[in-house]
Scaffold this motif. Sequence first.
Motif, PDB file in Angstrom:
ATOM      1  N   GLY A 113       0.737  -1.104   0.157  1.00 17.23           N
ATOM      2  CA  GLY A 113      -0.203  -0.109  -0.298  1.00 17.23           C
ATOM      3  C   GLY A 113       0.556   1.229   0.200  1.00 17.23           C
ATOM      4  O   GLY A 113       0.711   2.207  -0.619  1.00 17.23           O
ATOM      5  N   VAL A 117       0.771   4.011  -2.644  1.00 19.34           N
ATOM      6  CA  VAL A 117       0.745   5.797  -2.663  1.00 19.34           C
ATOM      7  C   VAL A 117       1.822   6.869  -2.713  1.00 19.34           C
ATOM      8  O   VAL A 117       1.950   7.743  -3.639  1.00 19.34           O
ATOM      9  CB  VAL A 117       0.241   5.873  -1.040  1.00 19.34           C
ATOM     10  CG1 VAL A 117       0.525   7.100  -0.663  1.00 19.34           C
ATOM     11  CG2 VAL A 117      -0.934   5.047  -0.971  1.00 19.34           C
ATOM     12  N   HIS A 150      -2.232   6.381   5.198  1.00 21.75           N
ATOM     13  CA  HIS A 150      -2.179   6.688   3.750  1.00 21.75           C
ATOM     14  C   HIS A 150      -0.761   5.474   3.762  1.00 21.75           C
ATOM     15  O   HIS A 150       0.122   5.852   2.849  1.00 21.75           O
ATOM     16  CB  HIS A 150      -1.502   7.490   2.789  1.00 21.75           C
ATOM     17  CG  HIS A 150      -3.181   8.067   2.846  1.00 21.75           C
ATOM     18  ND1 HIS A 150      -4.599   7.901   2.843  1.00 21.75           N
ATOM     19  CD2 HIS A 150      -3.496   9.516   3.174  1.00 21.75           C
ATOM     20  CE1 HIS A 150      -5.209   7.942   2.947  1.00 21.75           C
ATOM     21  NE2 HIS A 150      -4.771   9.682   3.236  1.00 21.75           N
ATOM     22  N   ALA A 156       4.727   8.400   1.276  1.00 25.61           N
ATOM     23  CA  ALA A 156       3.134   8.609   1.288  1.00 25.61           C
ATOM     24  C   ALA A 156       2.565   8.860   2.839  1.00 25.61           C
ATOM     25  O   ALA A 156       2.141   9.083   3.423  1.00 25.61           O
ATOM     26  CB  ALA A 156       3.072   6.445   1.383  1.00 25.61           C
ATOM     27  N   HIS A 220      -6.133  12.696  -2.721  1.00 27.62           N
ATOM     28  CA  HIS A 220      -5.793  11.712  -2.288  1.00 27.62           C
ATOM     29  C   HIS A 220      -6.136  11.662  -0.853  1.00 27.62           C
ATOM     30  O   HIS A 220      -5.962  11.638   0.428  1.00 27.62           O
ATOM     31  CB  HIS A 220      -4.194  11.175  -1.977  1.00 27.62           C
ATOM     32  CG  HIS A 220      -4.031   9.786  -2.043  1.00 27.62           C
ATOM     33  ND1 HIS A 220      -3.732   9.003  -3.113  1.00 27.62           N
ATOM     34  CD2 HIS A 220      -3.784   9.005  -0.466  1.00 27.62           C
ATOM     35  CE1 HIS A 220      -3.942   7.821  -2.596  1.00 27.62           C
ATOM     36  NE2 HIS A 220      -3.447   7.661  -0.925  1.00 27.62           N
ATOM     37  N   GLU A 222      -9.303   8.288   0.677  1.00 25.80           N
ATOM     38  CA  GLU A 222     -10.149   6.888   1.122  1.00 25.80           C
ATOM     39  C   GLU A 222     -11.742   6.847   0.527  1.00 25.80           C
ATOM     40  O   GLU A 222     -12.477   8.361   1.125  1.00 25.80           O
ATOM     41  CB  GLU A 222      -9.905   6.334   2.347  1.00 25.80           C
ATOM     42  CG  GLU A 222      -8.839   5.717   2.849  1.00 25.80           C
ATOM     43  CD  GLU A 222      -8.281   5.962   4.521  1.00 25.80           C
ATOM     44  OE1 GLU A 222      -8.297   4.319   4.411  1.00 25.80           O
ATOM     45  OE2 GLU A 222      -7.812   6.663   5.289  1.00 25.80           O
ATOM     46  N   SER A 253      -7.101  10.979  -6.230  1.00 29.52           N
ATOM     47  CA  SER A 253      -7.008   9.192  -6.432  1.00 29.52           C
ATOM     48  C   SER A 253      -7.627   8.947  -5.009  1.00 29.52           C
ATOM     49  O   SER A 253      -7.275   9.584  -4.297  1.00 29.52           O
ATOM     50  CB  SER A 253      -5.284   9.591  -6.007  1.00 29.52           C
ATOM     51  OG  SER A 253      -4.637   8.512  -5.309  1.00 29.52           O
ATOM     52  N   ASP A 255      -7.850   6.006  -2.209  1.00 30.60           N
ATOM     53  CA  ASP A 255      -6.805   5.165  -1.963  1.00 30.60           C
ATOM     54  C   ASP A 255      -7.589   3.858  -1.181  1.00 30.60           C
ATOM     55  O   ASP A 255      -8.574   4.636   0.016  1.00 30.60           O
ATOM     56  CB  ASP A 255      -6.672   5.740   0.051  1.00 30.60           C
ATOM     57  CG  ASP A 255      -5.276   5.041  -0.005  1.00 30.60           C
ATOM     58  OD1 ASP A 255      -5.667   3.650   0.214  1.00 30.60           O
ATOM     59  OD2 ASP A 255      -4.405   5.763   1.371  1.00 30.60           O
ATOM     60  N   VAL A 257      -6.597   0.792  -0.367  1.00 32.19           N
ATOM     61  CA  VAL A 257      -6.047  -0.136   0.048  1.00 32.19           C
ATOM     62  C   VAL A 257      -6.792  -1.038   0.516  1.00 32.19           C
ATOM     63  O   VAL A 257      -6.544  -2.150   0.685  1.00 32.19           O
ATOM     64  CB  VAL A 257      -4.504   0.865   0.562  1.00 32.19           C
ATOM     65  CG1 VAL A 257      -3.350  -0.387   1.345  1.00 32.19           C
ATOM     66  CG2 VAL A 257      -3.652   1.104  -0.842  1.00 32.19           C
ATOM     67  N   THR A 281      -5.373   3.978  -5.737  1.00 34.95           N
ATOM     68  CA  THR A 281      -4.407   2.860  -5.295  1.00 34.95           C
ATOM     69  C   THR A 281      -4.729   1.372  -4.156  1.00 34.95           C
ATOM     70  O   THR A 281      -5.581   1.561  -3.559  1.00 34.95           O
ATOM     71  CB  THR A 281      -3.539   3.302  -4.153  1.00 34.95           C
ATOM     72  OG1 THR A 281      -4.413   3.999  -3.089  1.00 34.95           O
ATOM     73  CG2 THR A 281      -2.784   4.727  -4.687  1.00 34.95           C
ATOM     74  N   THR A 282      -4.306   0.298  -4.638  1.00 34.12           N
ATOM     75  CA  THR A 282      -4.467  -0.791  -3.858  1.00 34.12           C
ATOM     76  C   THR A 282      -3.758  -1.475  -3.432  1.00 34.12           C
ATOM     77  O   THR A 282      -2.532  -1.654  -4.088  1.00 34.12           O
ATOM     78  CB  THR A 282      -6.137  -1.696  -4.399  1.00 34.12           C
ATOM     79  OG1 THR A 282      -6.293  -2.364  -4.073  1.00 34.12           O
ATOM     80  CG2 THR A 282      -4.754  -1.768  -5.919  1.00 34.12           C
TER      81      THR A 282
END
Length: 455
Positions: A113, A117, A150, A156, A220, A222, A253, A255, A257, A281-282
């Motif tokens: 993750g 990031v 993150h 990150a 960025h 989640e 973006s 997130d 993850v 991002t994952t």
Amino acid sequence: MAATDLRQLANDHLWLHFTRMGGHAPPIIVSGDGCYLEDDEGNRYLDALAGLFSVNLGYGFGDEIGQAAHEQMKELPFYTNWTYAHPRAIELAAEVASLAPGDLNRVFFVSGGSEAVEAAWKLARQFFIARDGLPPGKKYKAIARKIAYHGTTMGALSINGIEALRAPFEPLVPEVRHVSNTNRYHRPAGETEEQFTAVLLEELERTILEMDPETVCLVHMEPVQNAGGAFVAPAGYWAGVRALCDKYDILLSADEVITGFGRLGHWFASERYDIRPDIVTTAKGLSSSYAAIGAVVATERVMEPFLADTSMYSHGITFGGHPVMAAIALKNIEIMKREGIMEHVLSNEDAFRSTLAQLLDLPIAGDLRGAGFFYALELVKDKETRETFSDEECEHLLRGFLSHRLFEKGLICRADDRGDPVIQISPPLVATQAQFDEMTGILGDVLAEAWKEMH
Ligand code: PLP
């Protein structure tokens, strides 16, 4: 090796992550099955945290996934994605692209993750250089949210919204600002979701303007923020964030993850909330953590400037797209489809939530929030006023009491105070009503004890 020998070796050699190393020897987990783990003394635990929000399939598929890894080991144990391709990376990229919403079709593999990031921010920085011919150092800043986690690599970490994690490593990577997250619990009584959204979007726009929009390349966030306790966004928030990114030419973006690969009942939570990110991002759930693999997924628009003849994204890591990791991720996705994991989460989320909601009868339980198989219970000193515990009280309540008492009672979940104190509940996605009941039962008993302990 005997348990006492292992304990001695752990004490002598193993440096644990985010762990106060002066304390007692760590628990040693030796095996797992379904939603359960077992330690070296034969004690059994219900893992209500799915490892680190990550073992989405649970612990029971080692044989089948191991077979896929074994086959790949025999065929091609390693090759690289620097210049070359190999079948498993190609197949996995195509599979991820087919599961991702919209035209998120381009997949760049990494090992986890933080790397995802890190790679997303670098990609956003280089995107504007490649697309517009901007000089490096012109459009490079990022915006994230307070208390959001993150990752830990320098880029990150800089995006991280948890001050205490950032502080020891300053100066960090320039330049990140953090806007408010979507925690509604301590907002004024009577405020509607729409009013809250307006406040948040006004702050985001003001921040972009203060930073100078010409210099900001990335927002960025989640889909549901984990740290602070499963903050779901209020109505209209994502459409507003998307509109501001479009207005100021900033890449958005998501997130994912944690939220990717089923935690919210969708392959990507961006689909559930119609976020329309430019980049995703994952990591964790991509392989259910049976392998160290993550990915950055980008839209065709983001890829486009990198398709020109002499253009390239100047980034790479040895293990990105590792064939054995890719084979494991492919098998994980195949099993998730076969077992109907998305359908299972969607059809059980209401039952899970209403089972956990029984805990709200306790005087210490202030708020239950989240969605899918991703919940947090906020602990309060006074339910009427929503007053939270002081730092010293949190230290005693969470680290001094709750964490080890829950573990003693056979439940692994996280008592977290990176924001206000919460219990995070995020089991493997194969959990059923039996596990919802077991978690709620243990939490109920231990939280009742905690209330007495604090009074
Ligand atoms: N982003 C989010 C939302 C996370 O929750 C995490 C880890 O918990 C990361 C990034 C970093 O992932 P990793 O620990 O695999 O580097």
